[in-house]
Structures are given as C-alpha cells and as structure tokens.
Scaffold this motif. Structure first.
Motif, PDB file in Angstrom:
ATOM      1  N   LEU A 113       0.778  -1.046  -0.005  1.00  0.00           N
ATOM      2  CA  LEU A 113      -0.042  -0.052   0.061  1.00  0.00           C
ATOM      3  C   LEU A 113       1.000   1.183  -0.011  1.00  0.00           C
ATOM      4  CD1 LEU A 113      -2.812  -0.959   2.529  1.00  0.00           C
ATOM      5  CD2 LEU A 113      -2.765  -1.141   0.121  1.00  0.00           C
ATOM      6  N   ASP A 114       2.040   1.187   0.681  1.00  0.00           N
ATOM      7  CA  ASP A 114       3.036   2.248   0.649  1.00  0.00           C
ATOM      8  C   ASP A 114       3.502   2.575  -0.759  1.00  0.00           C
ATOM      9  OD1 ASP A 114       2.823   2.959   3.428  1.00  0.00           O
ATOM     10  OD2 ASP A 114       4.090   0.919   3.882  1.00  0.00           O
ATOM     11  N   LYS A 115       3.561   1.306  -1.427  1.00  0.00           N
ATOM     12  CA  LYS A 115       4.160   1.461  -2.890  1.00  0.00           C
ATOM     13  C   LYS A 115       3.301   2.175  -3.695  1.00  0.00           C
ATOM     14  CE  LYS A 115       7.269  -2.514  -2.148  1.00  0.00           C
ATOM     15  NZ  LYS A 115       7.527  -3.910  -2.716  1.00  0.00           N
ATOM     16  N   ILE A 116       2.064   1.937  -3.663  1.00  0.00           N
ATOM     17  CA  ILE A 116       1.021   2.482  -4.748  1.00  0.00           C
ATOM     18  C   ILE A 116       0.317   3.816  -4.117  1.00  0.00           C
ATOM     19  CG2 ILE A 116       0.644  -0.005  -5.414  1.00  0.00           C
ATOM     20  CD1 ILE A 116      -2.187   0.014  -3.806  1.00  0.00           C
ATOM     21  N   LYS A 117       0.605   4.133  -3.289  1.00  0.00           N
ATOM     22  CA  LYS A 117      -0.340   5.330  -2.406  1.00  0.00           C
ATOM     23  C   LYS A 117      -0.097   6.335  -3.351  1.00  0.00           C
ATOM     24  CE  LYS A 117      -0.758   8.186   1.953  1.00  0.00           C
ATOM     25  NZ  LYS A 117      -0.487   8.320   3.254  1.00  0.00           N
ATOM     26  N   SER A 118       1.217   6.713  -3.616  1.00  0.00           N
ATOM     27  CA  SER A 118       1.162   7.888  -4.655  1.00  0.00           C
ATOM     28  C   SER A 118       0.646   8.009  -5.748  1.00  0.00           C
ATOM     29  CB  SER A 118       2.918   8.163  -4.827  1.00  0.00           C
ATOM     30  OG  SER A 118       3.382   7.016  -5.462  1.00  0.00           O
ATOM     31  N   CYS A 119       0.573   6.527  -6.394  1.00  0.00           N
ATOM     32  CA  CYS A 119      -0.114   6.268  -7.667  1.00  0.00           C
ATOM     33  C   CYS A 119      -1.630   6.667  -7.591  1.00  0.00           C
ATOM     34  CB  CYS A 119       0.069   4.924  -8.337  1.00  0.00           C
ATOM     35  SG  CYS A 119       1.593   4.766  -8.736  1.00  0.00           S
ATOM     36  N   ILE A 120      -2.407   6.224  -6.300  1.00  0.00           N
ATOM     37  CA  ILE A 120      -3.588   6.418  -6.047  1.00  0.00           C
ATOM     38  C   ILE A 120      -3.918   8.040  -5.869  1.00  0.00           C
ATOM     39  CG2 ILE A 120      -5.372   6.143  -4.225  1.00  0.00           C
ATOM     40  CD1 ILE A 120      -3.945   3.299  -3.579  1.00  0.00           C
ATOM     41  N   GLU A 121      -2.892   8.656  -5.354  1.00  0.00           N
ATOM     42  CA  GLU A 121      -3.271  10.061  -5.220  1.00  0.00           C
ATOM     43  C   GLU A 121      -3.027  10.633  -6.660  1.00  0.00           C
ATOM     44  OE1 GLU A 121      -4.326  13.306  -3.199  1.00  0.00           O
ATOM     45  OE2 GLU A 121      -4.051  11.261  -2.368  1.00  0.00           O
ATOM     46  N   SER A 122      -2.158  10.276  -7.248  1.00  0.00           N
ATOM     47  CA  SER A 122      -1.842  11.315  -8.650  1.00  0.00           C
ATOM     48  C   SER A 122      -2.994  10.762  -9.539  1.00  0.00           C
ATOM     49  CB  SER A 122      -0.483  10.848  -9.267  1.00  0.00           C
ATOM     50  OG  SER A 122      -0.412   9.357  -9.497  1.00  0.00           O
ATOM     51  N   GLU A 140      -4.048  -4.275  11.884  1.00  0.00           N
ATOM     52  CA  GLU A 140      -3.946  -4.305  10.348  1.00  0.00           C
ATOM     53  C   GLU A 140      -4.862  -3.504   9.512  1.00  0.00           C
ATOM     54  OE1 GLU A 140      -0.946  -7.680   9.226  1.00  0.00           O
ATOM     55  OE2 GLU A 140      -2.935  -8.532  10.071  1.00  0.00           O
ATOM     56  N   ILE A 141      -6.232  -3.714  10.034  1.00  0.00           N
ATOM     57  CA  ILE A 141      -7.398  -3.165   9.146  1.00  0.00           C
ATOM     58  C   ILE A 141      -7.399  -1.679   9.648  1.00  0.00           C
ATOM     59  CG2 ILE A 141      -9.778  -3.266   8.899  1.00  0.00           C
ATOM     60  CD1 ILE A 141      -9.822  -6.158   9.741  1.00  0.00           C
ATOM     61  N   VAL A 142      -7.246  -1.621  10.789  1.00  0.00           N
ATOM     62  CA  VAL A 142      -7.021   0.209  11.158  1.00  0.00           C
ATOM     63  C   VAL A 142      -5.849   0.879  10.310  1.00  0.00           C
ATOM     64  CG1 VAL A 142      -6.813   1.695  13.016  1.00  0.00           C
ATOM     65  CG2 VAL A 142      -8.192  -0.167  13.265  1.00  0.00           C
ATOM     66  N   GLU A 143      -4.828  -0.029  10.178  1.00  0.00           N
ATOM     67  CA  GLU A 143      -3.578   0.562   9.513  1.00  0.00           C
ATOM     68  C   GLU A 143      -3.827   0.807   8.057  1.00  0.00           C
ATOM     69  OE1 GLU A 143       0.327   2.135   8.902  1.00  0.00           O
ATOM     70  OE2 GLU A 143      -1.071   1.627  10.677  1.00  0.00           O
ATOM     71  N   ILE A 144      -4.598  -0.074   7.262  1.00  0.00           N
ATOM     72  CA  ILE A 144      -5.094   0.042   6.090  1.00  0.00           C
ATOM     73  C   ILE A 144      -5.844   1.447   5.805  1.00  0.00           C
ATOM     74  CG2 ILE A 144      -6.625  -0.879   4.055  1.00  0.00           C
ATOM     75  CD1 ILE A 144      -5.752  -3.646   5.185  1.00  0.00           C
ATOM     76  N   ASP A 145      -6.841   1.549   6.665  1.00  0.00           N
ATOM     77  CA  ASP A 145      -7.554   2.973   6.701  1.00  0.00           C
ATOM     78  C   ASP A 145      -6.576   4.100   6.999  1.00  0.00           C
ATOM     79  OD1 ASP A 145     -10.692   3.866   6.929  1.00  0.00           O
ATOM     80  OD2 ASP A 145      -9.502   5.032   8.485  1.00  0.00           O
ATOM     81  N   LYS A 146      -5.850   3.990   7.968  1.00  0.00           N
ATOM     82  CA  LYS A 146      -5.002   5.139   8.213  1.00  0.00           C
ATOM     83  C   LYS A 146      -3.877   5.590   7.223  1.00  0.00           C
ATOM     84  CE  LYS A 146      -5.188   4.939  13.260  1.00  0.00           C
ATOM     85  NZ  LYS A 146      -4.419   4.994  14.473  1.00  0.00           N
ATOM     86  N   LEU A 170     -15.292  -6.668  18.239  1.00  0.00           N
ATOM     87  CA  LEU A 170     -14.317  -6.274  17.404  1.00  0.00           C
ATOM     88  C   LEU A 170     -14.768  -5.391  16.288  1.00  0.00           C
ATOM     89  CD1 LEU A 170     -11.169  -8.138  16.094  1.00  0.00           C
ATOM     90  CD2 LEU A 170     -12.607  -7.154  14.384  1.00  0.00           C
ATOM     91  N   ILE A 171     -15.760  -5.460  15.666  1.00  0.00           N
ATOM     92  CA  ILE A 171     -16.563  -4.759  14.455  1.00  0.00           C
ATOM     93  C   ILE A 171     -16.858  -3.376  14.914  1.00  0.00           C
ATOM     94  CG2 ILE A 171     -18.282  -4.589  12.994  1.00  0.00           C
ATOM     95  CD1 ILE A 171     -16.298  -6.802  12.288  1.00  0.00           C
ATOM     96  N   GLN A 172     -17.224  -3.238  16.174  1.00  0.00           N
ATOM     97  CA  GLN A 172     -17.716  -2.182  16.939  1.00  0.00           C
ATOM     98  C   GLN A 172     -16.214  -1.249  17.178  1.00  0.00           C
ATOM     99  OE1 GLN A 172     -19.646  -3.420  20.366  1.00  0.00           O
ATOM    100  NE2 GLN A 172     -21.743  -3.060  19.785  1.00  0.00           N
ATOM    101  N   LYS A 173     -15.241  -1.767  17.587  1.00  0.00           N
ATOM    102  CA  LYS A 173     -14.055  -1.033  17.589  1.00  0.00           C
ATOM    103  C   LYS A 173     -13.640  -0.554  16.256  1.00  0.00           C
ATOM    104  CE  LYS A 173     -10.627  -2.705  20.071  1.00  0.00           C
ATOM    105  NZ  LYS A 173      -9.535  -3.356  20.811  1.00  0.00           N
ATOM    106  N   LEU A 174     -13.716  -1.423  15.324  1.00  0.00           N
ATOM    107  CA  LEU A 174     -13.281  -1.093  13.824  1.00  0.00           C
ATOM    108  C   LEU A 174     -14.220  -0.022  13.428  1.00  0.00           C
ATOM    109  CD1 LEU A 174     -12.911  -4.376  11.878  1.00  0.00           C
ATOM    110  CD2 LEU A 174     -11.129  -2.608  12.437  1.00  0.00           C
ATOM    111  N   ASN A 175     -15.330   0.030  13.714  1.00  0.00           N
ATOM    112  CA  ASN A 175     -16.553   1.037  13.501  1.00  0.00           C
ATOM    113  C   ASN A 175     -15.831   2.549  14.045  1.00  0.00           C
ATOM    114  OD1 ASN A 175     -19.002   1.980  12.509  1.00  0.00           O
ATOM    115  ND2 ASN A 175     -19.735   2.375  14.538  1.00  0.00           N
ATOM    116  N   GLN A 176     -15.324   2.569  15.258  1.00  0.00           N
ATOM    117  CA  GLN A 176     -14.819   3.722  16.110  1.00  0.00           C
ATOM    118  C   GLN A 176     -13.593   4.270  15.443  1.00  0.00           C
ATOM    119  OE1 GLN A 176     -14.949   2.353  20.061  1.00  0.00           O
ATOM    120  NE2 GLN A 176     -17.199   2.393  20.091  1.00  0.00           N
TER     121      GLN A 176
END
Length: 235
Positions: A113-122, A140-146, A170-176
């Motif tokens: 995701l770090d490698k393609i982030k700039s491509c997604i932005e451009s 890891e799921i939270v990290e993807i979002d961040k 767990l889903i409630q925590k992800l929601n928050q």
C-alpha cells in the motif's frame, strides 16, 4: 398490433451468461437469464404479435410467460397500434473526473500500500477493493484505513478470510477507529457470529463461500447497491 414499452428508468446490463435489470426508481437490481434480454431487444423493434410469429407453439408459451413477467414486475407496459413516445430514454453518459475511479488489489503485505499510495493520489482514485487470502488483525485493518488519511481515496472494500476472533465487539472497535472502510465481507464463515444490524457506518457481510480471487468482480446481489452511477458504469 400490441407493443411492449420498457420504462426509461429500467436499465439492463448484459453479461456473459446473465443480465442485470436495474430499477432506478425503486433502487432494486435483479439477475435474469440471458434469453430474457433477447426478447426485450426484439420487442424494441417488433410488435408482440410479430415476435410471437417467429417461434413455434412451445416457445410461444415461454415467451408469453416472460412477457407477463415483465409486466408483473412493472419493467414495462403494453400499448396498441404503436410504441408510446412519451417516455424519453435517460442519457447513458458516464462522467468521472478521475483518470481511474477504482482499483482491485490482492493484498498479502501492507507494505504494498505504501508503494501504490502515490499512484492512487496522482490518478485521483476514489475507491479500492482489497482481497486478502490471509487473516488480518484489528491493527492491520485500522492501519489500512490510516494509510489513506488525507488522500483522494473515499472508500475501501475488503474481502477477508473469517476466523473465530471476529465478533461484534471487534467490529464495533473498527467502527470507532476507521473512516474510509465502506464494507467488509468475511468469507469462509461457517456460522454467522452475531446478528447484523444497521448500527455500523460500514457494511458487514458474512458468507460461507470460500472466495477465491477469481470470485471478486462477479455480481452478488447481497453486496450490490443500485444507483444511477453504478448502473451506468456497468453498461
């Protein structure tokens, strides 16, 4: 002579084996056999009687059932002497300011995701679908979002393999703790761990299917929301 008129708010997307009929007024989509599309196309240029004459008696019974079905579902209506010209068709032009509006990604390591982030932005990409063969942790799921904070990305859809750690808490925590997650589909789930209500800001689905990467991109009406933009994109 009688004529079948398809309502202008009914859009049909033709696939390899089936068609998707979308009712844009009711926001409902349903899958049907490909042969139904053949009948609808014939009824656009021929009267009902002319179409019936092209088939034998056995086929005529099936065609009549299809026609009755189209009327019953309110996909169209019958007129006499000619087609009704009072229902102009929708414009089917699709506009998107992004060079690429969405992408699909098979994810094994979050570093990609770090490698393609700039491509997604451009490219101004707004939506990403992630398929993961392994189990992802809460962190890891939270990290993807961040990773896409302050980016053009608006929504993230994730297909995850289910494991027994998945529960309502767990889903409630992800929601928050997430902002861009649009939906999470847990596959290979033998038993739904909790009752799903409309209490989260993203969609949660469980399926018993052991989804492979080839399954992604196929239409599943459990996860399909009907609207004008998505319907035009499919045409």
């Amino acid at each position: 002579m009688t004529y079948f008129n398809l309502f202008s708010n009914i859009l049909i997307a033709k696939g390899a084996n089936r068609i998707l009929i979308s009712d844009l007024q009711r926001n409902i989509s349903e899958l049907y056999p490909l042969e139904l599309n053949d009948l609808i196309e014939e009824l656009k240029v021929h009267s009902v009687e002319e179409v019936m004459q092209l088939y034998d008696n056995e086929s005529k019974e099936l065609l009549q059932k299809y026609l009755d079905f189209l009327i019953e579902k309110e996909y169209g209506f019958i007129t006499r002497n000619n087609w009704d010209k009072n229902f102009p068709s929708f414009s089917k032009e699709f506009h998107d300011y992004s060079i690429i509006s969405n992408i699909f990604l098979e994810l094994d390591s979050l570093t990609v995701l770090d490698k393609i982030k700039s491509c997604i932005e451009s490219l101004g990409i707004k939506h990403i679908v992630i398929y993961c063969k392994r189990i992802l942790s809460f962190d890891e799921i939270v990290e993807i979002d961040k990773k896409f904070k302050n980016s053009s990305l608006e929504s993230i859809e994730i297909f995850l393999k289910f494991d027994n750690s998945i529960n309502k808490k767990l889903i409630q925590k992800l929601n928050q703790n997430t902002q861009r997650i649009h939906s999470i589909i847990f596959y290979n789930c033998k038993k739904i761990p909790f009752k799903i209500n409309d209490e989260f800001k993203f969609i949660v689905n469980f399926t018993q299917q052991d989804l492979k990467i080839s399954s992604c991109g196929k239409i599943n009406l459990d996860y399909f929301n009907t609207n004008l933009s998505k319907s035009l994109r499919s045409l």
